[in-house]
Design a protein around this motif. Sequence first.
Motif, short mmCIF file in Angstrom:
data_model
loop_
_atom_site.label_atom_id
_atom_site.label_comp_id
_atom_site.label_asym_id
_atom_site.label_seq_id
_atom_site.Cartn_x
_atom_site.Cartn_y
_atom_site.Cartn_z
N MET A 1 -94.52 30.82 -2.26
CA MET A 1 -94.14 31.49 -3.47
C MET A 1 -92.80 32.43 -3.18
O MET A 1 -92.38 32.72 -4.00
CB MET A 1 -95.55 32.40 -3.72
N THR A 2 -92.87 32.87 -1.97
CA THR A 2 -91.69 33.61 -1.54
C THR A 2 -90.51 33.01 -2.08
O THR A 2 -89.59 33.71 -2.61
CB THR A 2 -92.02 34.32 -0.33
N THR A 3 -90.36 31.70 -1.77
CA THR A 3 -89.21 30.93 -1.79
C THR A 3 -88.51 30.84 -3.16
O THR A 3 -87.63 30.97 -3.55
CB THR A 3 -89.30 29.37 -1.30
N LEU A 4 -89.74 30.77 -4.31
CA LEU A 4 -89.58 30.51 -5.66
C LEU A 4 -88.84 32.18 -5.89
O LEU A 4 -88.06 32.17 -6.80
CB LEU A 4 -90.83 30.30 -6.28
N ALA A 7 -85.48 32.39 -4.78
CA ALA A 7 -84.58 31.65 -5.70
C ALA A 7 -84.29 32.45 -7.17
O ALA A 7 -83.16 32.29 -7.44
CB ALA A 7 -85.13 30.20 -5.96
N TRP A 8 -85.41 32.81 -7.80
CA TRP A 8 -85.23 33.36 -8.98
C TRP A 8 -84.29 34.52 -8.75
O TRP A 8 -83.27 34.89 -9.60
CB TRP A 8 -86.54 34.05 -9.61
N TYR A 14 -76.73 35.71 -9.81
CA TYR A 14 -75.48 34.75 -10.09
C TYR A 14 -75.32 35.19 -11.52
O TYR A 14 -73.93 35.33 -11.85
CB TYR A 14 -75.76 33.52 -9.80
N LEU A 15 -76.20 35.05 -12.66
CA LEU A 15 -76.11 35.11 -13.95
C LEU A 15 -75.32 36.57 -14.36
O LEU A 15 -74.65 36.64 -14.99
CB LEU A 15 -77.29 34.92 -14.72
N ARG A 16 -75.72 37.52 -13.74
CA ARG A 16 -75.39 38.88 -13.99
C ARG A 16 -73.91 38.99 -13.41
O ARG A 16 -73.17 39.74 -14.13
CB ARG A 16 -76.24 39.82 -13.18
N GLU A 17 -73.56 38.44 -12.33
CA GLU A 17 -72.22 38.52 -11.96
C GLU A 17 -71.34 37.64 -13.02
O GLU A 17 -70.23 38.08 -13.24
CB GLU A 17 -72.12 37.82 -10.49
#
Length: 63
Positions: A1-4, A7-8, A14-17
């Motif tokens: 779950m931590t990996t997910l 990733a989020w 990335y989207l904010r940048e």
Amino acid sequence: MTTLAEAWRGVHWYLRELTGETQYDRYVERHAREHPGAQPLSRREFERRRIDGQEPKPGSRCC
């Protein structure tokens, strides 16, 4: 779950940048550092100035 979750967070960053959303955050941080106690521009004012600054200068073209 931590990996997910990691990733989020990466996708969200990335989207904010990509959309320029973080520019206002950086402006507010810099403004607080350089002008303590002064009121920064609102997000709306900041975005208006940023967009106006991107418009081409009419006198800069040759034709």
